[in-house]
Design an enzyme around this catalytic site. Structure first.
Site, short mmCIF file in Angstrom:
data_model
loop_
_atom_site.label_atom_id
_atom_site.label_comp_id
_atom_site.label_asym_id
_atom_site.label_seq_id
_atom_site.Cartn_x
_atom_site.Cartn_y
_atom_site.Cartn_z
NE ARG A 186 -1.66 16.34 -14.23
CZ ARG A 186 -0.73 15.89 -13.46
NH1 ARG A 186 -0.89 15.83 -12.05
NH2 ARG A 186 0.21 15.28 -13.79
CE LYS A 213 -2.39 12.83 -15.69
NZ LYS A 213 -2.88 13.35 -17.12
CG ASN A 243 -3.81 14.53 -21.64
OD1 ASN A 243 -4.53 13.76 -22.58
ND2 ASN A 243 -3.04 13.91 -20.87
CE LYS A 256 3.35 17.11 -15.47
NZ LYS A 256 3.56 15.76 -16.18
NE ARG A 294 -4.22 -1.87 1.86
CZ ARG A 294 -4.07 -2.70 2.84
NH1 ARG A 294 -3.20 -2.65 3.82
NH2 ARG A 294 -4.91 -3.89 2.68
CD GLU A 340 4.99 15.53 -23.29
OE1 GLU A 340 4.18 16.59 -23.43
OE2 GLU A 340 4.76 14.24 -23.27
CG HIS A 385 -1.68 9.04 -25.07
ND1 HIS A 385 -2.41 9.28 -23.96
CD2 HIS A 385 -0.60 8.97 -24.86
CE1 HIS A 385 -1.35 9.67 -22.83
NE2 HIS A 385 -0.36 9.46 -23.38
CG HIS A 428 -0.72 13.81 -24.52
ND1 HIS A 428 -0.58 15.05 -24.52
CD2 HIS A 428 0.08 13.10 -24.05
CE1 HIS A 428 0.98 15.12 -24.33
NE2 HIS A 428 1.18 13.92 -23.86
CG HIS A 478 4.93 9.97 -24.93
ND1 HIS A 478 3.55 9.56 -24.82
CD2 HIS A 478 5.02 11.27 -24.46
CE1 HIS A 478 2.91 10.42 -24.13
NE2 HIS A 478 3.79 11.44 -24.13
CD GLU A 526 -6.05 14.93 -16.62
OE1 GLU A 526 -4.88 14.61 -16.69
OE2 GLU A 526 -6.93 14.06 -17.14
N1 LIG Z 1 3.77 10.86 -16.01
C1 LIG Z 1 3.81 11.82 -16.83
O1 LIG Z 1 3.05 12.77 -16.72
C2 LIG Z 1 4.20 11.63 -18.31
C3 LIG Z 1 4.49 12.85 -19.06
C4 LIG Z 1 4.91 12.53 -20.32
C5 LIG Z 1 5.04 11.45 -20.74
N2 LIG Z 1 5.05 10.25 -19.89
C6 LIG Z 1 5.26 8.80 -20.32
O2 LIG Z 1 6.66 8.83 -20.36
C7 LIG Z 1 7.19 7.48 -21.15
C8 LIG Z 1 8.26 8.25 -22.46
O3 LIG Z 1 9.31 8.66 -21.79
P1 LIG Z 1 10.56 8.59 -22.42
O4 LIG Z 1 10.60 9.29 -23.57
O5 LIG Z 1 11.82 9.27 -21.37
O6 LIG Z 1 10.89 7.33 -22.42
P2 LIG Z 1 11.78 5.98 -21.98
O7 LIG Z 1 11.69 5.94 -20.56
O8 LIG Z 1 11.40 4.93 -22.93
O9 LIG Z 1 13.36 6.47 -22.58
C9 LIG Z 1 13.65 6.49 -23.73
C10 LIG Z 1 15.05 5.71 -23.97
O10 LIG Z 1 16.00 6.23 -23.56
C11 LIG Z 1 16.83 5.51 -22.71
N3 LIG Z 1 17.67 6.29 -21.77
C12 LIG Z 1 17.02 7.11 -20.68
N4 LIG Z 1 18.02 7.91 -20.38
C13 LIG Z 1 19.19 7.71 -21.05
C14 LIG Z 1 20.46 8.25 -21.04
N5 LIG Z 1 20.82 9.22 -20.12
N6 LIG Z 1 21.36 7.92 -21.76
C15 LIG Z 1 21.08 7.08 -22.85
N7 LIG Z 1 19.84 6.46 -22.71
C16 LIG Z 1 18.88 6.88 -22.05
C17 LIG Z 1 16.07 4.51 -22.21
O11 LIG Z 1 16.74 3.11 -21.86
C18 LIG Z 1 14.67 4.16 -23.38
O12 LIG Z 1 15.53 3.39 -24.13
C19 LIG Z 1 5.72 7.29 -21.95
O13 LIG Z 1 5.42 6.08 -21.30
C20 LIG Z 1 4.88 8.32 -21.72
O14 LIG Z 1 3.49 8.05 -21.33
C21 LIG Z 1 4.37 10.33 -18.66
O1 LIG Z 2 0.74 15.41 -16.54
C1 LIG Z 2 -0.26 15.56 -17.20
O2 LIG Z 2 -1.15 15.81 -16.74
C2 LIG Z 2 -0.11 15.01 -18.56
O3 LIG Z 2 -1.07 15.09 -19.38
C3 LIG Z 2 1.21 14.90 -19.23
C4 LIG Z 2 1.52 14.42 -20.46
O4 LIG Z 2 2.49 14.74 -21.22
C5 LIG Z 2 1.79 12.60 -20.04
O5 LIG Z 2 1.98 12.01 -21.47
C6 LIG Z 2 0.61 11.83 -19.50
O6 LIG Z 2 1.27 10.79 -19.07
C7 LIG Z 2 -0.65 11.89 -20.11
O7 LIG Z 2 -1.62 11.53 -19.12
P1 LIG Z 2 -2.79 10.54 -19.75
O8 LIG Z 2 -3.85 10.95 -18.31
O9 LIG Z 2 -3.44 11.14 -20.66
O10 LIG Z 2 -2.71 9.05 -19.43
ZN LIG Z 3 2.98 13.31 -22.94
#
Ligand SMILES: NC(=O)c1ccc[n+]([C@@H]2O[C@H](COP(=O)([O-])OP(=O)(O)OC[C@H]3O[C@@H](n4cnc5c(N)ncnc54)[C@H](O)[C@@H]3O)[C@@H](O)[C@H]2O)c1
Ligand SMILES: O=C(O)C(=O)C[C@@H](O)[C@H](O)[C@H](O)COP(=O)(O)O
Ligand SMILES: [Zn+2]
Length: 344
Positions: A219, A126, A223, A205, A104, A168, A230, A226, A245, A215
């Site tokens: 918030r 998120k 998106n 952000k 938990r 982004e 997405h 997206h 992404h 959200e």
């Molecule tokens: N939670 C949120 O608010 C939010 C916001 C935007 C995106 N996302 C999510 O984030 C993900 C995309 O993130 P990302 O683009 O960082 O992808 P990722 O985590 O897949 O990293 C991209 C690639 O770069 C490599 N890598 C990472 N750091 C490195 C470094 N310093 N040097 C060399 N290689 C490195 C990783 O191994 C991977 O192959 C998606 O799943 C997306 O949905 C979430």
């Molecule tokens: O932080 C947020 O809120 C966002 O929407 C940031 C986005 O860049 C990100 O890709 C997020 O993971 C999208 O969220 P989701 O709720 O559409 O899955």
């Molecule tokens: Zn995003």
């Protein structure tokens, strides 16, 4: 809210570990962050368990979570354990998800190693994983204890990954700061001071997240791009046309800027500017006409939808976004046609 620091990782990590009381420590990496990022922090870490997963969006699944939870369990992690997510958005989203579900909830710290994670994914709480082919379908809102940002990690990042993260940054300008959009896109990806860009994106952000952490309304502007983006990302994920992404969101932003013009009177001139700017940075993104229906179908699971209506976050102007705009399926198809015509 999390404690967000932009500093040398040695300084910030040592400080955070000194002030955090924990029983066990785990560090989550993928094979790339193990090779390139772990050596930059290893010397500052006390005894820890290293958990490695395979990189890539296709591994942001329950199956990978099971591996992480098994590692916590077989190593007798208790509720006062601490997890460090060392990686990009996949590591941060999934590591956080595993942390908040384990017994938990244990605490976690993010060390973003991609541009995308530093400017967006690792900030704002998120957490989630993909499920049945739908993006971030299972998840939580829960902020990390701390986010320790150091642009040093970007040095080993592949150019395509840097470009993906830049989408982004473009989004932050489009939804909240017209000058930022102009300045950051003026010279493509030829940016001298990544630290300043990261700091400003994080500022944009966190202001939105602070106003609406879960959200309920505002918030949703984060998106923008997206709803369609997405669906494009998921559609091509397990194909030879896989998009990152940010690449899918770049295409989604063009389509949703088109919808902003069609439905909200967003200016034609600004639509053209956005389209040209994004296509210059991401010239090779292709969407096929025969894929449109599959892409639209995926949009029906978007988390912003209500009563089966496709709810979008759109632009009023460059620098100002709005949300909860219900969009007809045929307008989405028009937007996808607009995107492919731009490329002819
Ligand atoms: N939670 C949120 O608010 C939010 C916001 C935007 C995106 N996302 C999510 O984030 C993900 C995309 O993130 P990302 O683009 O960082 O992808 P990722 O985590 O897949 O990293 C991209 C690639 O770069 C490599 N890598 C990472 N750091 C490195 C470094 N310093 N040097 C060399 N290689 C490195 C990783 O191994 C991977 O192959 C998606 O799943 C997306 O949905 C979430
Ligand atoms: O932080 C947020 O809120 C966002 O929407 C940031 C986005 O860049 C990100 O890709 C997020 O993971 C999208 O969220 P989701 O709720 O559409 O899955
Ligand atoms: Zn995003």
């Amino acid at each position: 809210m999390s404690h967000i620091v932009i500093d040398h990782i040695e300084t910030s990590l040592k400080a955070v570990l000194k002030e955090t009381d924990f029983t066990q420590l785990a560090v989550l990496v993928d094979e790339n962050t193990h090779a390139h990022c772990y050596p930059l922090v290893q010397a500052f870490l006390p005894e820890h368990l290293l958990i490695q997963i395979t990189s890539g969006e296709e591994h942001k699944t329950l199956r990978t979570c099971e591996h992480i939870w098994e590692q916590f369990t077989t190593n007798n992690f208790d509720r006062k354990a601490l997890l460090i997510n060392l990686g990009g958005g996949v590591i941060g989203d999934m590591g956080g998800f595993c942390a908040v579900t384990y017994k938990r909830g244990i605490r976690f710290i993010n060390i973003p190693t991609t541009l995308l994670a530093a400017v967006d994914a690792n900030v704002g709480g998120k957490l989630g994983i993909d499920f049945m082919g739908f993006k971030n379908h299972l998840g939580f809102f829960q902020e990390p204890e701390s986010v320790l940002i150091d642009p040093v990690f970007l040095k080993t990042l592949a150019p395509r990954e840097l470009r993906s993260g830049f989408a982004e940054v473009i989004k932050h300008g489009l939804i909240a700061d017209a000058d930022y959009f102009e300045q950051t896109t003026a010279h493509g990806l030829d940016i001298e001071n990544w630290e300043a860009v990261i700091a400003h994106s994080v500022e944009i952000k966190t202001a939105v997240v602070k106003a609406d952490p879960k959200e309920a309304g505002l918030r949703k502007i984060l998106n923008f791009g997206h709803t369609i983006g997405h669906a494009i990302e998921s559609f091509y994920l397990n194909t030879d046309k896989k998009l990152l992404h940010g690449e899918a969101i770049a295409a989604g932003m063009i389509c949703e800027a088109y919808l902003s013009k069609k439905l909200l009177g967003f200016s034609e001139e600004d639509l053209l500017q956005i389209s040209r700017t994004i296509l210059e940075i991401y010239p090779e993104i292709n969407i096929a006409k025969e894929d449109f229906s599959g892409i639209v179908k995926l949009m029906y699971q978007d988390k912003k939808n209500l009563n089966n209506l496709l709810n979008h976050s759109l632009l009023m102007n460059i620098g100002k976004a709005t949300y909860d705009i219900a969009v007809d399926e045929k307008d989405v198809i028009d937007a996808l046609f607009y995107f492919i015509k731009l490329k002819q």
